[in-house]
Design a protein around this motif. Structure first.
Motif, PDB file in Angstrom:
ATOM      1  N   UNK B  31       0.797  -1.224   0.000  1.00  0.00           N
ATOM      2  CA  UNK B  31       0.000   0.000   0.000  1.00  0.00           C
ATOM      3  C   UNK B  31       0.825   1.267   0.000  1.00  0.00           C
ATOM      4  N   UNK B  32       2.149   1.171  -0.280  1.00  0.00           N
ATOM      5  CA  UNK B  32       2.956   2.397  -0.262  1.00  0.00           C
ATOM      6  C   UNK B  32       2.466   3.405  -1.288  1.00  0.00           C
ATOM      7  N   UNK B  33       2.047   2.908  -2.439  1.00  0.00           N
ATOM      8  CA  UNK B  33       1.552   3.801  -3.498  1.00  0.00           C
ATOM      9  C   UNK B  33       0.327   4.583  -3.028  1.00  0.00           C
ATOM     10  N   UNK B  34      -0.486   3.918  -2.196  1.00  0.00           N
ATOM     11  CA  UNK B  34      -1.691   4.591  -1.690  1.00  0.00           C
ATOM     12  C   UNK B  34      -1.300   5.760  -0.795  1.00  0.00           C
ATOM     13  N   UNK B  35      -0.327   5.511   0.085  1.00  0.00           N
ATOM     14  CA  UNK B  35       0.135   6.566   0.986  1.00  0.00           C
ATOM     15  C   UNK B  35       0.707   7.736   0.194  1.00  0.00           C
ATOM     16  N   UNK B  36       1.506   7.406  -0.848  1.00  0.00           N
ATOM     17  CA  UNK B  36       2.127   8.475  -1.638  1.00  0.00           C
ATOM     18  C   UNK B  36       1.075   9.242  -2.431  1.00  0.00           C
ATOM     19  N   UNK B  40       0.295  13.180  -2.258  1.00  0.00           N
ATOM     20  CA  UNK B  40       0.290  14.086  -3.421  1.00  0.00           C
ATOM     21  C   UNK B  40      -1.006  14.893  -3.406  1.00  0.00           C
ATOM     22  N   UNK B  41      -2.123  14.209  -3.149  1.00  0.00           N
ATOM     23  CA  UNK B  41      -3.401  14.908  -3.056  1.00  0.00           C
ATOM     24  C   UNK B  41      -3.340  15.988  -1.985  1.00  0.00           C
ATOM     25  N   UNK B  42      -2.804  15.611  -0.822  1.00  0.00           N
ATOM     26  CA  UNK B  42      -2.736  16.574   0.278  1.00  0.00           C
ATOM     27  C   UNK B  42      -1.888  17.778  -0.120  1.00  0.00           C
ATOM     28  N   UNK B  43      -0.765  17.520  -0.801  1.00  0.00           N
ATOM     29  CA  UNK B  43       0.100  18.628  -1.198  1.00  0.00           C
ATOM     30  C   UNK B  43      -0.630  19.568  -2.151  1.00  0.00           C
ATOM     31  N   UNK B  44      -1.319  18.979  -3.111  1.00  0.00           N
ATOM     32  CA  UNK B  44      -2.063  19.806  -4.066  1.00  0.00           C
ATOM     33  C   UNK B  44      -3.139  20.606  -3.345  1.00  0.00           C
ATOM     34  N   UNK B  45      -3.894  19.921  -2.491  1.00  0.00           N
ATOM     35  CA  UNK B  45      -4.958  20.617  -1.756  1.00  0.00           C
ATOM     36  C   UNK B  45      -4.360  21.695  -0.857  1.00  0.00           C
ATOM     37  N   UNK B  46      -3.181  21.396  -0.285  1.00  0.00           N
ATOM     38  CA  UNK B  46      -2.527  22.387   0.562  1.00  0.00           C
ATOM     39  C   UNK B  46      -2.197  23.646  -0.216  1.00  0.00           C
ATOM     40  N   UNK B  47      -1.746  23.459  -1.435  1.00  0.00           N
ATOM     41  CA  UNK B  47      -1.458  24.621  -2.277  1.00  0.00           C
ATOM     42  C   UNK B  47      -2.740  25.395  -2.562  1.00  0.00           C
ATOM     43  N   UNK B  48      -3.847  24.665  -2.783  1.00  0.00           N
ATOM     44  CA  UNK B  48      -5.128  25.344  -3.019  1.00  0.00           C
ATOM     45  C   UNK B  48      -5.541  26.155  -1.793  1.00  0.00           C
ATOM     46  N   UNK B  49      -5.319  25.573  -0.606  1.00  0.00           N
ATOM     47  CA  UNK B  49      -5.632  26.323   0.619  1.00  0.00           C
ATOM     48  C   UNK B  49      -4.790  27.578   0.683  1.00  0.00           C
ATOM     49  N   UNK B  50      -3.512  27.442   0.327  1.00  0.00           N
ATOM     50  CA  UNK B  50      -2.613  28.597   0.321  1.00  0.00           C
ATOM     51  C   UNK B  50      -3.134  29.681  -0.625  1.00  0.00           C
ATOM     52  N   UNK B  51      -3.576  29.246  -1.811  1.00  0.00           N
ATOM     53  CA  UNK B  51      -4.071  30.226  -2.794  1.00  0.00           C
ATOM     54  C   UNK B  51      -5.327  30.905  -2.264  1.00  0.00           C
ATOM     55  N   UNK B 104       7.564  17.954   2.810  1.00  0.00           N
ATOM     56  CA  UNK B 104       8.583  17.083   3.397  1.00  0.00           C
ATOM     57  C   UNK B 104       8.042  15.662   3.536  1.00  0.00           C
ATOM     58  N   UNK B 105       6.773  15.540   3.952  1.00  0.00           N
ATOM     59  CA  UNK B 105       6.210  14.196   4.117  1.00  0.00           C
ATOM     60  C   UNK B 105       6.211  13.457   2.784  1.00  0.00           C
ATOM     61  N   UNK B 106       5.878  14.183   1.725  1.00  0.00           N
ATOM     62  CA  UNK B 106       5.865  13.548   0.404  1.00  0.00           C
ATOM     63  C   UNK B 106       7.270  13.089   0.013  1.00  0.00           C
ATOM     64  N   UNK B 107       8.242  13.980   0.206  1.00  0.00           N
ATOM     65  CA  UNK B 107       9.629  13.630  -0.132  1.00  0.00           C
ATOM     66  C   UNK B 107      10.068  12.391   0.650  1.00  0.00           C
ATOM     67  N   UNK B 108       9.766  12.411   1.932  1.00  0.00           N
ATOM     68  CA  UNK B 108      10.224  11.306   2.780  1.00  0.00           C
ATOM     69  C   UNK B 108       9.550  10.000   2.382  1.00  0.00           C
ATOM     70  N   UNK B 109       8.277  10.081   2.005  1.00  0.00           N
ATOM     71  CA  UNK B 109       7.597   8.847   1.621  1.00  0.00           C
ATOM     72  C   UNK B 109       8.192   8.264   0.351  1.00  0.00           C
ATOM     73  N   UNK B 127       1.714   2.940   6.837  1.00  0.00           N
ATOM     74  CA  UNK B 127       0.519   3.272   7.614  1.00  0.00           C
ATOM     75  C   UNK B 127       0.869   4.269   8.702  1.00  0.00           C
ATOM     76  N   UNK B 128       1.991   4.013   9.380  1.00  0.00           N
ATOM     77  CA  UNK B 128       2.387   4.921  10.459  1.00  0.00           C
ATOM     78  C   UNK B 128       2.741   6.294   9.928  1.00  0.00           C
ATOM     79  N   UNK B 129       3.432   6.353   8.790  1.00  0.00           N
ATOM     80  CA  UNK B 129       3.754   7.667   8.223  1.00  0.00           C
ATOM     81  C   UNK B 129       2.474   8.433   7.895  1.00  0.00           C
ATOM     82  N   UNK B 130       1.470   7.715   7.366  1.00  0.00           N
ATOM     83  CA  UNK B 130       0.195   8.379   7.062  1.00  0.00           C
ATOM     84  C   UNK B 130      -0.465   8.861   8.338  1.00  0.00           C
TER      85      UNK B 130
END
Lengths: 488, 635
Positions: B31-36, B40-51, B104-109, B127-130
């Motif tokens: 399930x590593x791909x699921x976490x990543x 990615x979704x979170x990062x994109x959404x985070x940028x939207x929140x920033x905008x 950073x979380x994305x990079x580390x994953x 799972x723990x990283x998520x």
């Protein structure tokens, strides 16, 4: 149309549609059972017919959300009624779905079994909905008589008949007390209508204090019996033990909740002006009920008797909310009833599934269940912990709000006692959990599975127990809306 | 997607945690791909929140208090009888944290896919990283103390589980325990602080508390004590003196975890908390001075310890502790901008350094610098990126750390006594020194362990990619502070505007400070190079020159020994007394006695239940008569 005193009466029968549906379903169930051979129906048709009727009634009862109407000045259709309509029909659905296997194996008269559950549901709903003493009384008896018979339905179990007999005889005594109390109340207030009783008592009873107090004593005693409050509880363990398991579950759920619903309707409405006269009585039996129920539960060896005493203890907590009757404690009570029904049914449905497999009711029979059926052990553990009031489960949050409301209402000592008794209760709940997890199974240690309906009911109730423990706001909001119509 | 839906950010990794935790055995690749994908979704959404947040920039500043709070009632009984509401709150600080955490979380994953390849419990790791990401994002968007505290403990739990990820190794289990217990000590302070603030204001809502405090609704001493207690929680999480001891040991966890949790995100939770309450700290200057001097002491102490440490990851851990001290110094002089800016740049270059050290460990299976050396030829990519990270950490101009460290020094010069500035500048020079030592001993000179050196191989792509990206960020992240760059990136008012609560603060280099700091760094680097690049014999001379000092540093100022002694003598002694009391008085007399008494009552009462109907009816009649008698008796 007008009554003899000139009040205009409203005869909109559609207001009673949910109960009419349930009653017709009951008739159909009995009929289908009687002519089953002629009609070539399978046995399975009866529970599903009942469930269809109940679901229809549940859906129809949602039509009257946020309305406030009455039927012939006898029945009120308001949010309070709707809340209990939904609660009781849902309870009946759960009990029927969760127990059809048990019924096929252990019940002699299947048609009667389902019909009696349906009819008693009607009685339970009208206990919450009545706005007239006599209607309420008839509703109580509809529920009680159905249950007297239902208790006796266990085939091949001599305890069943004995339990039914005890329940009926003592129930008759209690009904007499209640009826006598109601007639004294009528004598004092001059009416059987809640609104008019409330007005009369608020206006002062003059020289009628003694009849009023005697009436209140009798009413508290009569209702106390129905709710199995100490010292009127004696029949409870015997009836619970003798009754077929689904009926035990049903009594501990619907019957208890219906009496508490009636209690709240009366003591927050018609009897509220007499608060100083009855408050200490209810407090007294609340203390006795909590204390005795939880203490004697410690000594039980049979799971049904354990749950009987546990339910007595739970009624003690609920009576506390009646003692401190207020807007907060009323909605806290409804929330607690909701959480209690879900949790208690989860435990009972798990016990029924367990009994279907093992045929034992002894607590020692649960040994090693964590190995033979970890899922079922989990359900029972969650249910027991919730009943004991552990955080993150329904029992904690609802009890917390209930106790806080009592403490806030000036009954800190009562709330303190309730907390202590809650702690005591954990001891006997843990006894069961200990058997499941710390001991090896006796004999057959093979894994086994539940039936699909067993999985369904327990999973839904387990989820409910957890969800209510974490996020109870939706149910609380409903309880709050339901109790807004009280205290007016 | 805007600020209203910010709850989605933690909700997504939380859901993924549940899925992976339950089904990692069924899912392909654990399930590593699921976490990543989730990240990615979170990062994109985070940028939207920033905008979306940028959109609230009007009239020269951000709408920091207005309609950014979106609450739902967790529980509400009878209006305000008993209510806990969970709310999210998005402001400049939260937005900065969201960006840092998600990147950073994305990079580390991604890096972990290579680094953790073939490990047991691979799925559980993701799972723990998520779970950690969910808790961390909850922490930064929480508008409410209860939710914040839940998330605070959530990240602590994630940290505990990840430090102890190799729990078969005794040291890892011990380190996990140490981290958990040490931070818990601070957390008790935080909890008491939350309760005190609730008692004073009747609210768990952070903005309500801040406003009440600023309006003077809370007594000054009371508020000072509350804020120091909050800082105790922050000091535990952010490894500040005297609770810093857990962080070096936490390096027992997998290296990517150190990069994410123990460098870039969780350890800055304390900085975040103090920054969040900075308007209140501005009211109680004693508490703010506590923050300042604890930060300063920690920065200096940790830097000196980093100078003698030989484990590559532990050097970085001391460096993290020291840099967190820098951030607290900035907060202690009231500059949220400088603290958040340093937090921002530090997250990138420090996670880069950790991932680089992970690459070294992955290649050589060695992590003491005495066993390394000369790796620049074997691991050119790692060496280059690691050097870039080190330059950023050392504060060499154009790299990210230069801008933010300079800002902190400048603010310290303006807002604190000169001695504090000197100490901090000295620490900055020490930073350059130990960083140089680390780079030189690892990548330059001759290999000291031939065997490890020969088997070294460059990292796979999944590890190299994050290194390159983070190296790029470590190079350019500082530029955002320049007004022109900030505005070009779409930051209304520039980055200084973004992280400052009250009024715009425009970044500008003070030539004297910048020049002084740069000169100090370069001198330190030159010194370090000259000293360590030669033979090992020369490097060892320091020990002989000042053996006591060296011993003091190597033994970490004997603090761990002191704590251990205190635990052995005081805590365990007290525990023995309590244990005796618990066993004899509480358990045998109280619990057993109580249980026996209660059980006895139960036993006696049980026999009231005879099973005979006349007895039951008699009980009812007696009960009825008794209540009636009581009723008439009281009339």
């Amino acid at each position: 149309m007008r009554d003899i005193l000139g009040h205009s009466l409203n005869f909109q029968y559609e207001l009673l549609l949910p109960e009419i549906i349930i009653a017709i379903t009951a008739t159909l169930v009995v009929g289908a059972d009687a002519f089953r051979n002629e009609l070539r129906l399978g046995r399975r048709i009866l529970p599903w017919l009942s469930v269809i009727g109940l679901v229809a009634a549940l859906v129809v009862s949602l039509l009257w959300i946020d309305t406030q109407r009455n039927f012939a000045r006898l029945i009120t259709i308001d949010n309070y009624t709707t809340f209990f309509r939904v609660l009781f029909t849902a309870t009946a659905i759960v009990v029927i779905v969760g127990s059809h296997e048990y019924v096929e194996r252990h019940i002699g008269h299947i048609g009667e079994f389902y019909a009696l559950i349906l009819l008693s549901t009607v009685g339970a709903i009208y206990m919450a909905a009545a706005r007239d003493l006599l209607t309420a009384y008839v509703a109580i008896e509809v529920l009680s008589f159905s249950l007297y018979v239902a208790v006796s339905l266990a085939r091949n179990d001599p305890r069943s008949g004995e339990a039914a007999l005890k329940y009926t005889l003592l129930g008759g005594v209690a009904s007499a007390m209640l009826l006598y109390g109601l007639s004294l109340l009528y004598g004092v207030a001059g009416s059987t209508q809640y609104t008019e009783i409330s007005g009369a008592l608020a206006a002062g009873t003059g020289g009628m204090t003694l009849p009023l107090i005697l009436g209140l004593v009798l009413i508290v005693a009569g209702l106390g019996f129905k709710a199995s409050a100490v010292p009127f509880h004696m029949y409870t363990p015997d009836a619970y033990e003798g009754a077929p398991l689904p009926i035990t579950a049903y009594i501990s759920a619907t019957s208890k909740a219906a009496v508490l619903a009636l209690f709240l309707r009366w003591f927050s409405g018609p009897l509220l002006p007499a608060l100083p006269d009855w408050q200490w009585m209810v407090a007294l039996i609340a203390v006795l009920t909590m204390g005795l129920g939880n203490l004697v539960a410690l000594q039980q060896r049979n799971i049904k008797r354990l749950l009987a005493y546990s339910s007595i203890g739970q009624v003690g907590y609920m009576l506390m909310a009646i003692t401190t009757v207020s807007v907060v404690s009323a909605s806290a009570l409804l929330l607690h009833i909701g959480g209690y029904l879900v949790t208690n049914l989860a435990v009972f449905m798990a016990v029924i599934a367990f009994y279907n497999r093992t045929g034992t009711e002894e607590i020692s029979g649960f040994r090693g269940l964590a190995q033979t059926n970890p899922y079922l052990a989990l359900v029972i553990t969650a249910g027991m912990f919730s009943l004991g009031g552990m955080p993150l489960l329904a029992g904690f949050l609802t009890k917390f709000i209930l106790f806080t409301a009592a403490a806030d209402g000036g009954f800190l000592w009562l709330a303190t006692f309730a907390v202590i008794m809650s702690t005591v209760s954990l001891y006997y709940y843990l006894q069961v959990i200990k058997q499941m997890y710390l001991y090896q199974p006796d004999g057959d240690a093979r894994r086994w599975r539940l039936s699909p309906t067993g999985y369904l009911t327990t999973a839904v109730l387990l989820a409910g127990t957890v969800v209510l423990g974490v996020y109870a706001t939706p149910l609380y909001t409903l309880a709050d809306r339901a109790t807004r119509v009280l205290f007016v | 997607m805007g600020m209203e839906q910010v709850w989605l950010l933690p909700a997504i990794p939380a859901g993924i945690f549940v899925v992976i935790a339950l089904f990692s055995r069924i899912l392909p690749r654990g399930g590593d791909w699921l976490a990543i994908l989730g990240l990615i979704t979170v990062t994109v959404l985070g940028v939207l929140v920033l905008i979306d947040f940028q959109g609230s920039f009007t009239g020269g500043h951000f709408d920091a208090h207005g309609n950014n709070v979106f609450a739902f009632d967790w529980i509400r009984v009878a209006d305000d009888f008993f209510a806990i509401e969970f709310s999210t709150f998005v402001d400049a600080i939260a937005v900065t944290m969201i960006v840092v955490v998600s990147i950073v979380a994305l990079m580390v994953m991604v890096y972990s896919v290579g680094y953790m390849h073939g490990e047991a419990r691979y799925g559980w790791y993701f799972a723990l990283l998520s779970f950690f990401t969910a808790a961390m994002l909850t922490l930064v968007v929480s508008g409410n103390m209860i939710l914040l505290y839940l998330a605070w403990e959530g990240v602590g739990l994630a940290s505990y589980l990840l430090i102890g990820f190799y729990w078969e190794r005794r040291t890892a289990a011990e380190a996990a325990k140490k981290a958990f217990i040490t931070t818990r000590i601070g957390d008790v302070g935080l909890l008491i602080g939350i309760i005190l603030l609730w008692r004073a204001t009747g609210s768990f809502d952070i903005q309500t508390i801040i406003e009440a405090a600023r309006a003077g609704a809370i007594g000054e001493t009371y508020l000072t004590v509350s804020m120091i207690l909050l800082f105790a929680g922050a000091a535990g999480k952010s490894a500040q003196f005297p609770l810093h001891v857990w962080l070096p040991d936490a390096m027992e966890g997998p290296t990517p975890v150190s990069a994410l949790i123990h460098a870039a995100t969780m350890v800055v939770a304390g900085v975040y908390l103090v920054a969040r309450f900075s308007p209140v700290y501005a009211e109680v200057l004693i508490a703010r001075d506590v923050v300042l001097y604890i930060g300063l002491l920690t920065a200096l102490m940790a830097a000196t310890m980093g100078l003698v440490e030989s484990d590559i990851k532990r050097v970085l851990a001391y460096s993290t502790v020291s840099q967190l001290g820098f951030m607290f110094v900035a907060l202690g002089v009231g500059s949220v901008t400088a603290a958040m800016f340093h937090l921002f740049t530090h997250a990138f270059f420090k996670s880069l350094l950790f991932l680089g050290s992970g690459s070294v460990i992955h290649a050589t299976e060695q992590q003491t610098v005495e066993q390394l050396g000369g790796l620049r030829r074997k691991l050119p990519l790692t060496a280059t990126t690691f050097t870039i990270g080190s330059l950023a950490l050392a504060g060499v101009p154009i790299f990210a750390g230069f801008f933010s460290k300079d800002e902190i020094l400048l603010e310290t010069l303006k807002g604190a006594p000169l001695a504090a500035y000197v100490a901090l500048a000295f620490t900055a020079a020490l930073t350059a020194l130990y960083t140089t030592r680390l780079v030189v001993l690892t990548f330059f000179g001759e290999p000291r362990n031939r065997h490890a050196h020969e088997h070294a191989h460059e990292a796979p792509t999944s590890m190299a990619g994050p290194l390159v990206l983070l190296a790029a960020l470590a190079t350019v992240a500082g530029f955002v502070a320049l007004d022109g760059v900030g505005k070009a990136l779409g930051f209304a008012g520039g980055f200084g505007e973004l992280v400052f609560l009250e009024e715009g603060h425009h970044f500008k280099l003070d030539p004297a400070v910048a020049f002084g700091a740069t000169a100090a760094s370069l001198v330190a680097i030159a010194l370090g190079w000259a000293y360590w690049s030669g033979a090992a014999e020369r490097a060892a001379r320091a020990r002989r020159w000042a053996p006591e000092l060296h011993a003091l540093l190597v033994n970490r100022y004997y603090l761990d020994n002191l704590y251990q002694a205190a635990i052995d003598r005081v805590v365990l002694g007290l525990a023995r007394v309590v244990a005796w009391f618990d066993k004899r008085i509480i358990n045998e007399t109280g619990v057993d006695g109580g249980a026996q008494t209660i059980g006895y009552f139960g036993l006696r009462l049980k026999f009231l239940q005879t099973g005979r109907i006349p007895n039951y009816a008699l009980a009812m009649a007696v009960g009825l008569a008794a209540i009636a008698l009581l009723a008439f008796g009281t009339q």
